[in-house]
Design a protein around this motif. Sequence first.
Motif, PDB file in Angstrom:
ATOM      1  N   ASP A  27       0.809  -1.221   0.000  1.00 56.40           N
ATOM      2  CA  ASP A  27       0.000   0.000   0.000  1.00 56.40           C
ATOM      3  C   ASP A  27       0.839   1.266   0.000  1.00 56.40           C
ATOM      4  N   GLU A  28       2.145   1.134  -0.203  1.00 60.06           N
ATOM      5  CA  GLU A  28       3.014   2.321  -0.213  1.00 60.06           C
ATOM      6  C   GLU A  28       2.607   3.231  -1.366  1.00 60.06           C
ATOM      7  N   ALA A  29       2.550   4.530  -1.109  1.00 60.14           N
ATOM      8  CA  ALA A  29       1.920   5.468  -2.041  1.00 60.14           C
ATOM      9  C   ALA A  29       2.573   5.476  -3.421  1.00 60.14           C
ATOM     10  N   ILE A  30       3.894   5.567  -3.468  1.00 58.60           N
ATOM     11  CA  ILE A  30       4.558   5.666  -4.765  1.00 58.60           C
ATOM     12  C   ILE A  30       4.473   4.341  -5.517  1.00 58.60           C
ATOM     13  N   ALA A  31       4.753   3.238  -4.830  1.00 58.13           N
ATOM     14  CA  ALA A  31       4.686   1.927  -5.485  1.00 58.13           C
ATOM     15  C   ALA A  31       3.288   1.633  -6.008  1.00 58.13           C
ATOM     16  N   SER A  32       2.273   1.918  -5.209  1.00 55.92           N
ATOM     17  CA  SER A  32       0.903   1.604  -5.623  1.00 55.92           C
ATOM     18  C   SER A  32       0.389   2.535  -6.714  1.00 55.92           C
ATOM     19  N   SER A  33       1.127   3.619  -6.995  1.00 53.56           N
ATOM     20  CA  SER A  33       0.710   4.523  -8.070  1.00 53.56           C
ATOM     21  C   SER A  33       0.987   3.943  -9.453  1.00 53.56           C
ATOM     22  N   PHE A  34       1.892   2.971  -9.539  1.00 55.23           N
ATOM     23  CA  PHE A  34       2.190   2.394 -10.856  1.00 55.23           C
ATOM     24  C   PHE A  34       2.044   0.877 -10.926  1.00 55.23           C
ATOM     25  N   MET A  35       1.724   0.205  -9.805  1.00 61.97           N
ATOM     26  CA  MET A  35       1.471  -1.234  -9.874  1.00 61.97           C
ATOM     27  C   MET A  35       0.465  -1.647  -8.815  1.00 61.97           C
ATOM     28  N   ASP A  36      -0.352  -2.622  -9.166  1.00 60.28           N
ATOM     29  CA  ASP A  36      -1.410  -3.126  -8.288  1.00 60.28           C
ATOM     30  C   ASP A  36      -0.949  -4.448  -7.694  1.00 60.28           C
ATOM     31  N   LEU A  37      -0.452  -4.393  -6.454  1.00 63.76           N
ATOM     32  CA  LEU A  37       0.092  -5.588  -5.832  1.00 63.76           C
ATOM     33  C   LEU A  37      -0.974  -6.524  -5.285  1.00 63.76           C
ATOM     34  N   SER A  38      -2.235  -6.203  -5.516  1.00 63.90           N
ATOM     35  CA  SER A  38      -3.291  -7.168  -5.185  1.00 63.90           C
ATOM     36  C   SER A  38      -3.438  -8.214  -6.289  1.00 63.90           C
ATOM     37  N   GLU A  40      -2.061 -11.156  -8.519  1.00 71.25           N
ATOM     38  CA  GLU A  40      -1.079 -12.207  -8.288  1.00 71.25           C
ATOM     39  C   GLU A  40       0.088 -12.138  -9.265  1.00 71.25           C
ATOM     40  N   LYS A  41      -0.201 -11.891 -10.534  1.00 70.26           N
ATOM     41  CA  LYS A  41       0.867 -11.834 -11.540  1.00 70.26           C
ATOM     42  C   LYS A  41       1.853 -10.709 -11.227  1.00 70.26           C
ATOM     43  N   SER A  45       5.892 -11.084 -10.096  1.00 72.37           N
ATOM     44  CA  SER A  45       6.950 -10.403 -10.843  1.00 72.37           C
ATOM     45  C   SER A  45       7.721  -9.443  -9.941  1.00 72.37           C
ATOM     46  N   TYR A  46       6.996  -8.715  -9.100  1.00 71.46           N
ATOM     47  CA  TYR A  46       7.665  -7.762  -8.217  1.00 71.46           C
ATOM     48  C   TYR A  46       8.526  -8.494  -7.193  1.00 71.46           C
ATOM     49  N   PHE A  47       8.061  -9.651  -6.743  1.00 73.80           N
ATOM     50  CA  PHE A  47       8.879 -10.447  -5.820  1.00 73.80           C
ATOM     51  C   PHE A  47      10.213 -10.820  -6.469  1.00 73.80           C
ATOM     52  N   GLN A  48      10.183 -11.173  -7.752  1.00 78.27           N
ATOM     53  CA  GLN A  48      11.422 -11.510  -8.446  1.00 78.27           C
ATOM     54  C   GLN A  48      12.363 -10.311  -8.504  1.00 78.27           C
ATOM     55  N   GLY A 104       6.439  -9.532 -16.295  1.00 72.32           N
ATOM     56  CA  GLY A 104       5.080  -9.134 -15.930  1.00 72.32           C
ATOM     57  C   GLY A 104       5.003  -7.710 -15.419  1.00 72.32           C
ATOM     58  N   LEU A 105       6.150  -7.144 -15.039  1.00 72.73           N
ATOM     59  CA  LEU A 105       6.183  -5.767 -14.531  1.00 72.73           C
ATOM     60  C   LEU A 105       6.482  -4.738 -15.609  1.00 72.73           C
ATOM     61  N   LEU A 106       6.616  -5.180 -16.865  1.00 71.01           N
ATOM     62  CA  LEU A 106       6.995  -4.237 -17.918  1.00 71.01           C
ATOM     63  C   LEU A 106       6.028  -3.064 -18.031  1.00 71.01           C
ATOM     64  N   PRO A 107       4.697  -3.293 -18.092  1.00 72.45           N
ATOM     65  CA  PRO A 107       3.784  -2.130 -18.149  1.00 72.45           C
ATOM     66  C   PRO A 107       3.920  -1.228 -16.918  1.00 72.45           C
ATOM     67  N   CYS A 108       4.155  -1.832 -15.744  1.00 70.69           N
ATOM     68  CA  CYS A 108       4.322  -1.054 -14.521  1.00 70.69           C
ATOM     69  C   CYS A 108       5.602  -0.219 -14.589  1.00 70.69           C
ATOM     70  N   SER A 109       6.647  -0.809 -15.171  1.00 67.36           N
ATOM     71  CA  SER A 109       7.921  -0.095 -15.285  1.00 67.36           C
ATOM     72  C   SER A 109       7.780   1.128 -16.172  1.00 67.36           C
ATOM     73  N   LEU A 110       6.984   0.998 -17.232  1.00 68.22           N
ATOM     74  CA  LEU A 110       6.766   2.136 -18.122  1.00 68.22           C
ATOM     75  C   LEU A 110       6.015   3.252 -17.395  1.00 68.22           C
ATOM     76  N   ARG A 111       5.038   2.862 -16.558  1.00 66.75           N
ATOM     77  CA  ARG A 111       4.318   3.875 -15.772  1.00 66.75           C
ATOM     78  C   ARG A 111       5.231   4.498 -14.723  1.00 66.75           C
ATOM     79  N   ALA A 112       6.100   3.676 -14.119  1.00 65.56           N
ATOM     80  CA  ALA A 112       7.019   4.182 -13.106  1.00 65.56           C
ATOM     81  C   ALA A 112       7.983   5.202 -13.699  1.00 65.56           C
ATOM     82  N   ALA A 113       8.394   4.956 -14.954  1.00 68.72           N
ATOM     83  CA  ALA A 113       9.344   5.863 -15.604  1.00 68.72           C
ATOM     84  C   ALA A 113       8.776   7.274 -15.742  1.00 68.72           C
ATOM     85  N   ARG A 114       7.439   7.384 -15.798  1.00 68.76           N
ATOM     86  CA  ARG A 114       6.810   8.691 -15.951  1.00 68.76           C
ATOM     87  C   ARG A 114       6.891   9.530 -14.675  1.00 68.76           C
TER      88      ARG A 114
END
Length: 207
Positions: A27-38, A40-41, A45-48, A104-114
């Motif tokens: 639920d950390e604010a910055i992390a949850s702004s670009f990925m939904d850790l609820s 499973e996929k 990926s984030y665990f890796q 599996g985190l590729l779309p999240c990484s693109l959002r994080a880059a923004r």
Amino acid sequence: MKRIKIAKPIQNQLNDAGRVILDAFRDEAIASSFMDLSREKIRKSYFQVIRFKIGLYRETGQPLFAALMGNRVVGMAVLKSPRAPIPRLRMLCKALPSLPRMLGLLPCSLRAARLGRLVTSPGNLPANSYTLDLLAVHRSCQGRGIGRMLLEHAARICAADKGSPGIYLLTGDKINRTMYEKFGYGLWETRSAGSLTAYHMFKAKPF
């Protein structure tokens, strides 16, 4: 409650350490702004990514330490030392075997880059500062002083380095900002983008 000690995690404790970090950042604010850790996929990926990161940091001599209750990991912290840079080639070689499981985190990484400048460390930080890259406490053990123990251990590591002026960290949660302020971290810079606010903080010596 069993006695808690702070120690460098051994190899077979890194998976448990990764799970503590994963759960703490759900639920950390910055992390949850670009990925939904609820999802499973995304979680897998984030665990890796976490597991790769803490494994690499351990191998390259970064200050990596866990709060242990017996053999159980109940907290984790990682400092980035100005004395132990990680070679890019080594990072790439280490990442390649795990890369398919991180895709599996590729779309999240693109959002994080923004997020860009919001999360980039300030350019005017004192040279040779340590960075508190992450701090996590198992949800079932929060409120027991484990975070304080980890922060105090980080401060001792930095204090032993005569050439380092202090420790920098970033948080996107106001409640965390308040907690860090109680432990002597001052607000260095605040940046906002939409609903997100990034608190860049610094704790200077002596401490």
